[in-house]
Design a protein around this motif. Structure first.
Motif, PDB file in Angstrom:
ATOM      1  N   LEU A 123      17.516   3.646 -23.568  1.00 20.74           N
ATOM      2  CA  LEU A 123      16.085   3.604 -23.247  1.00 20.74           C
ATOM      3  C   LEU A 123      15.842   2.708 -22.030  1.00 20.74           C
ATOM      4  O   LEU A 123      15.306   1.613 -22.126  1.00 20.74           O
ATOM      5  CB  LEU A 123      15.289   3.101 -24.450  1.00 20.74           C
ATOM      6  N   THR A 124      16.251   3.207 -20.877  1.00 20.36           N
ATOM      7  CA  THR A 124      16.139   2.409 -19.653  1.00 20.36           C
ATOM      8  C   THR A 124      15.153   2.982 -18.655  1.00 20.36           C
ATOM      9  O   THR A 124      14.950   2.419 -17.589  1.00 20.36           O
ATOM     10  CB  THR A 124      17.514   2.298 -18.983  1.00 20.36           C
ATOM     11  N   THR A 125      14.522   4.113 -18.977  1.00 17.93           N
ATOM     12  CA  THR A 125      13.580   4.741 -18.055  1.00 17.93           C
ATOM     13  C   THR A 125      12.499   5.465 -18.850  1.00 17.93           C
ATOM     14  O   THR A 125      12.718   5.876 -19.995  1.00 17.93           O
ATOM     15  CB  THR A 125      14.294   5.748 -17.124  1.00 17.93           C
ATOM     16  N   HIS A 126      11.326   5.614 -18.239  1.00 17.89           N
ATOM     17  CA  HIS A 126      10.218   6.303 -18.907  1.00 17.89           C
ATOM     18  C   HIS A 126      10.501   7.796 -19.097  1.00 17.89           C
ATOM     19  O   HIS A 126       9.802   8.465 -19.860  1.00 17.89           O
ATOM     20  CB  HIS A 126       8.930   6.120 -18.103  1.00 17.89           C
ATOM     21  N   ALA A 127      11.514   8.296 -18.393  1.00 19.85           N
ATOM     22  CA  ALA A 127      11.855   9.715 -18.532  1.00 19.85           C
ATOM     23  C   ALA A 127      12.568  10.007 -19.852  1.00 19.85           C
ATOM     24  O   ALA A 127      12.712  11.171 -20.235  1.00 19.85           O
ATOM     25  CB  ALA A 127      12.725  10.158 -17.366  1.00 19.85           C
ATOM     26  N   ILE A 128      12.993   8.955 -20.542  1.00 16.41           N
ATOM     27  CA  ILE A 128      13.717   9.125 -21.805  1.00 16.41           C
ATOM     28  C   ILE A 128      12.811   8.727 -22.963  1.00 16.41           C
ATOM     29  O   ILE A 128      12.279   7.619 -22.996  1.00 16.41           O
ATOM     30  CB  ILE A 128      15.006   8.274 -21.817  1.00 16.41           C
ATOM     31  N   GLY A 152      23.009  16.786 -16.187  1.00 18.62           N
ATOM     32  CA  GLY A 152      21.833  16.625 -15.349  1.00 18.62           C
ATOM     33  C   GLY A 152      20.642  16.113 -16.132  1.00 18.62           C
ATOM     34  O   GLY A 152      19.756  15.470 -15.564  1.00 18.62           O
ATOM     35  N   HIS A 153      20.620  16.383 -17.434  1.00 18.25           N
ATOM     36  CA  HIS A 153      19.561  15.839 -18.282  1.00 18.25           C
ATOM     37  C   HIS A 153      19.775  14.325 -18.390  1.00 18.25           C
ATOM     38  O   HIS A 153      20.908  13.856 -18.509  1.00 18.25           O
ATOM     39  CB  HIS A 153      19.623  16.482 -19.667  1.00 18.25           C
ATOM     40  N   PRO A 154      18.702  13.518 -18.336  1.00 17.47           N
ATOM     41  CA  PRO A 154      18.857  12.055 -18.382  1.00 17.47           C
ATOM     42  C   PRO A 154      19.672  11.561 -19.566  1.00 17.47           C
ATOM     43  O   PRO A 154      20.463  10.618 -19.437  1.00 17.47           O
ATOM     44  CB  PRO A 154      17.411  11.554 -18.469  1.00 17.47           C
ATOM     45  N   LEU A 155      19.519  12.193 -20.736  1.00 18.08           N
ATOM     46  CA  LEU A 155      20.274  11.759 -21.910  1.00 18.08           C
ATOM     47  C   LEU A 155      21.766  12.080 -21.772  1.00 18.08           C
ATOM     48  O   LEU A 155      22.619  11.263 -22.134  1.00 18.08           O
ATOM     49  CB  LEU A 155      19.721  12.429 -23.170  1.00 18.08           C
TER      50      LEU A 155
END
Length: 277
Positions: A123-128, A152-155
């Motif tokens: 959990l290091t970005t608002h995109a996650i 390519g997906h943030p996770l």
């Protein structure tokens, strides 16, 4: 042709020259065969048929032809070509699920979909998001079935980066029939002008002998396994593991000259050992 142009076109002063070059590699009989053979194909299957029958240039693998032209084929759409590893998004699911288990999460699986709480370290970005419902490993799924997951997906990037930083080189697995040594084969001669001068392979024990496995075959083997839920104390078996790794390493060294690698002066470096529980 479009895939080749998209990959190389922006770097060329006159992209149309590449079109003529690639077309020139293909014999006229290739196009004659496509036109004559397509006559008896049903209209609904024509696109699939064309993809299947145009994967070669003058009888040569399209990937090999592009590799010979530009030195590598990493940026091309390689789907449906015969020498592409037979892997797809579902083959990433076991890896991602094991990453969640490693981070003390219990994903809920429903076919090719996973639901889970996101590991705190990711959990290091608002995109996650903090949790996900029905993340789908199927490119044929519709948006209503869930969020598509892949490289390519943030996770997935979080899972890959975390895995790359792991210091451990020995993993005990449930579902593995025999030990597996994964190695990185590279050239002793450093040449930055030659992309792709690195191959990942593996040595697997088959009875009293060893056999080589390609990188995608290793992925399929490991995809059928699962991590041990609790740590394992090796104790006395450790010397046995060490002896097996030394024997497997000697085998891969002896096979390097016959592997038809895309570079010279190969050397093998052990990356990881997977041991049956």
């Amino acid at each position: 042709m479009n895939s080749i142009m998209r990959a190389i076109g922006p770097a060329m002063d006159e992209p149309e020259d590449l079109m003529q070059l690639v077309l020139g590699m293909s014999a006229v009989k290739l196009f004659d065969g496509l036109f004559s053979g397509a006559v008896g194909v049903e209209r609904e299957r024509l696109g699939e048929w064309l993809d299947l029958n145009s994967g070669t240039l003058g009888g040569e693998s399209a990937i090999r032809a592009v590799h010979d032209l530009v030195g590598h084929a990493q940026s091309f759409d390689l789907s449906d070509l015969e020498d592409v590893p037979p892997l797809d998004l579902p083959d990433l699911l076991p890896f991602f699920e094991n990453c969640l288990v490693f981070n003390r999460r219990r994903p809920k699986a429903d076919g090719l979909a996973l639901s889970f709480k996101t590991p705190e370290d990711w959990l290091t970005t608002h995109a996650i998001k903090k949790s996900y419902e029905n993340v789908v490993f199927d490119r044929k799924s519709s948006p209503s079935e869930g969020e598509l997951m892949g490289v390519g997906h943030p996770l997935m990037e979080k899972a890959l980066h975390q895995s790359e930083r792991m210091l451990g080189s020995l993993c005990v697995l449930d579902g593995l029939d025999s030990p597996l040594l994964v190695v990185e084969i590279s050239s002793r001669v450093t040449d930055t002008s030659v992309p792709g001068s690195r191959v990942v392979a593996a040595v697997v024990a088959v009875g009293d002998t060893f056999e080589l496995r390609r990188d995608w075959e290793v992925m399929q083997l490991l995809g059928a396994c699962s991590l041990r839920s609790e740590p394992v104390a090796f104790g006395s078996p450790a010397p046995r593991i060490t002896g097996w790794v030394e024997a497997a390493s000697e085998h891969i060294q002896a096979q390097l000259a016959d592997m038809k690698l895309p570079f010279g002066s190969p050397q093998a470096k052990a990356l990881a050992v997977f041991w049956p529980s």
